[in-house]
Scaffold this active site. Structure first.
Site, PDB file in Angstrom:
ATOM      1  N   ASP A 256       0.844  -1.198   0.000  1.00 42.79           N
ATOM      2  CA  ASP A 256       0.000   0.000   0.000  1.00 42.79           C
ATOM      3  C   ASP A 256       0.877   1.246   0.000  1.00 42.79           C
ATOM      4  O   ASP A 256       1.747   1.410   0.872  1.00 42.79           O
ATOM      5  CB  ASP A 256      -0.903   0.014   1.239  1.00 42.79           C
ATOM      6  CG  ASP A 256      -1.984  -1.062   1.192  1.00 42.79           C
ATOM      7  OD1 ASP A 256      -2.099  -1.741   0.149  1.00 42.79           O
ATOM      8  OD2 ASP A 256      -2.710  -1.206   2.196  1.00 42.79           O
TER       9      ASP A 256
ATOM     10  N   ARG B 278     -21.369  -1.790   9.581  1.00 37.02           N
ATOM     11  CA  ARG B 278     -22.009  -0.470   9.502  1.00 37.02           C
ATOM     12  C   ARG B 278     -21.071   0.626   9.994  1.00 37.02           C
ATOM     13  O   ARG B 278     -21.495   1.572  10.654  1.00 37.02           O
ATOM     14  CB  ARG B 278     -23.301  -0.486  10.316  1.00 37.02           C
ATOM     15  CG  ARG B 278     -24.283  -1.580   9.816  1.00 37.02           C
ATOM     16  CD  ARG B 278     -25.640  -1.443  10.461  1.00 37.02           C
ATOM     17  NE  ARG B 278     -25.512  -1.401  11.911  1.00 37.02           N
ATOM     18  CZ  ARG B 278     -26.457  -0.957  12.730  1.00 37.02           C
ATOM     19  NH1 ARG B 278     -27.575  -0.502  12.262  1.00 37.02           N
ATOM     20  NH2 ARG B 278     -26.273  -0.972  14.038  1.00 37.02           N
TER      21      ARG B 278
ATOM     22  N   GLY C  22     -21.168  -0.236  14.153  1.00 36.63           N
ATOM     23  CA  GLY C  22     -21.040  -1.652  14.506  1.00 36.63           C
ATOM     24  C   GLY C  22     -21.399  -2.586  13.366  1.00 36.63           C
ATOM     25  O   GLY C  22     -21.046  -2.324  12.209  1.00 36.63           O
TER      26      GLY C  22
ATOM     27  N   GLY D 130     -12.439  -3.041   7.507  1.00 40.19           N
ATOM     28  CA  GLY D 130     -13.339  -4.150   7.169  1.00 40.19           C
ATOM     29  C   GLY D 130     -12.580  -5.478   7.108  1.00 40.19           C
ATOM     30  O   GLY D 130     -13.103  -6.526   7.483  1.00 40.19           O
ATOM     31  N   ASP D 131     -11.335  -5.421   6.651  1.00 38.45           N
ATOM     32  CA  ASP D 131     -10.518  -6.649   6.581  1.00 38.45           C
ATOM     33  C   ASP D 131     -10.218  -7.165   7.989  1.00 38.45           C
ATOM     34  O   ASP D 131     -10.257  -8.376   8.245  1.00 38.45           O
ATOM     35  CB  ASP D 131      -9.177  -6.365   5.890  1.00 38.45           C
ATOM     36  CG  ASP D 131      -9.365  -5.912   4.455  1.00 38.45           C
ATOM     37  OD1 ASP D 131     -10.384  -6.267   3.856  1.00 38.45           O
ATOM     38  OD2 ASP D 131      -8.475  -5.197   3.958  1.00 38.45           O
TER      39      ASP D 131
HETATM   40  O1  RIB Z   1      -9.132  -3.183   2.291  1.00 44.01           O
HETATM   41  C1  RIB Z   1      -7.950  -2.430   2.278  1.00 44.01           C
HETATM   42  C2  RIB Z   1      -6.996  -3.008   1.296  1.00 44.01           C
HETATM   43  O2  RIB Z   1      -7.565  -2.885   0.005  1.00 44.01           O
HETATM   44  C3  RIB Z   1      -5.674  -2.303   1.227  1.00 44.01           C
HETATM   45  O3  RIB Z   1      -4.708  -2.845   2.094  1.00 44.01           O
HETATM   46  C4  RIB Z   1      -5.309  -2.400  -0.253  1.00 44.01           C
HETATM   47  O4  RIB Z   1      -4.155  -3.139  -0.504  1.00 44.01           O
HETATM   48  C5  RIB Z   1      -6.528  -3.002  -0.936  1.00 44.01           C
HETATM   49  O5  RIB Z   1      -6.377  -4.336  -1.166  1.00 44.01           O
END
Ligand code: RIB
Length: 288
Positions: free
Chosen positions: A13, A203, A207, A233-234
């Protein structure tokens, strides 16, 4: 301890911070620049590991300067990298702009992620050995589908975070056990999501909500000082997968807490909280 297999992306990133994001055609002076390992697959893998799961990552890096750094960040976090291949060409990169409110815009150039077109028997064995297969849509769709089909046939729960948004076939949705979507995606995907047993809708600061055979569960957000929402979100999804076996209410509490803590620092993988940090925040929330 849950065993998770992630079949997904890994990117470097390139993060620029700025007061506000530029209008089309406008040039602005930014505030700062950082390179932070990311990619939805890698972020989710590290988040699941830090939240307490055993994790194997299936993915690809290139042969450029970023590749060793990307490989190292997974290894340092304790994520298994035996199924991370190196291919010739550039690694995946994401150009990210983060403004003063913590909001971002992201453009991903897939690089080596696009080369993950085949799953070897050892990749499929990692999927079959896992309790949960965690996947997203930053690698070729046929690969995600092959992994999900194999998981389904092996009794491994399939958790899909369908991001970045793409059109998926009915067959694709039929092998998904859990979908994690944001509110916008939930509205757009209303019809296909009806065939998914467990749906979790994030959301943001409010939450998340679960609906499935266990009924509906709403988990409020926790208050934090937001610096950067990239990857929140990840990190939510990784923590959810790591605690799925405890039931939706507990998993949602872990996920919302991890996702909120992730917004308090700049950079997706730089902001992933440890199990201890999540537990401490959960404790504080229960006492208030
Ligand atoms: O969800 C965030 C991610 O989306 C970042 O780390 C970027 O690499 C993209 O994959």
């Amino acid at each position: 301890m849950a065993r998770i297999a992630v079949v997904g992306s890994i990117n470097m990133d390139l993060v620029t911070t700025t007061g506000r994001r530029p209008e089309p055609g406008e040039t602005l002076l930014g505030r700062g620049f950082e390179m932070v390992p990311g990619g939805k697959g890698s972020n989710q893998a590290i988040a699941a590991r830090r939240a307490g799961a055993e994790v194997e990552f299936v993915g690809a890096v290139g042969d450029d300067l970023f590749a060793p750094v990307l490989r190292e960040v997974l290894g340092d976090a304790g994520v298994g990298t035996r199924r991370l291949r190196s291919v010739s060409g550039p690694s995946g990169v994401a150009s990210i702009v983060v403004d003063d409110t913590g909001e971002n815009t992201i453009i991903v150039v897939e690089g080596a992620n696009a080369a993950l077109t085949e799953l070897a028997p050892a990749d499929l064995a990692a999927v079959a050995a896992a309790d949960v297969l965690l996947c997203q849509l930053e690698i070729p769709l046929p690969t995600v589908l092959a992994a999900a089909r194999h998981a389904r046939a092996s009794g491994t729960t399939v958790l899909l975070n369908p991001s970045p948004a793409q059109e998926l076939s009915a067959e694709f949705w039929s092998v998904v056990d859990i979908a994690v979507v944001n509110a916008g995606e939930a509205a757009r995907l209303a019809a296909p999501l009806e065939s998914v047993a467990h749906v979790v809708v994030t959301r943001g600061a409010a939450g998340a909500v679960y609906r499935g055979p266990e009924g509906e569960v709403a988990q409020p957000g926790i208050r934090v000082e937001v610096v950067d929402t990239t990857g929140a979100g990840d990190i939510f999804t990784g923590a959810l997968a790591a605690h799925w076996h405890e039931g939706p209410a507990a998993a949602l509490a872990w996920a919302c807490t991890a996702g909120a803590l992730a917004t308090t620092k700049l950079g997706a993988s730089a902001a992933i909280p440890s199990r201890t940090e999540i537990e401490a925040a959960l404790d504080r929330a229960q006492r208030n």
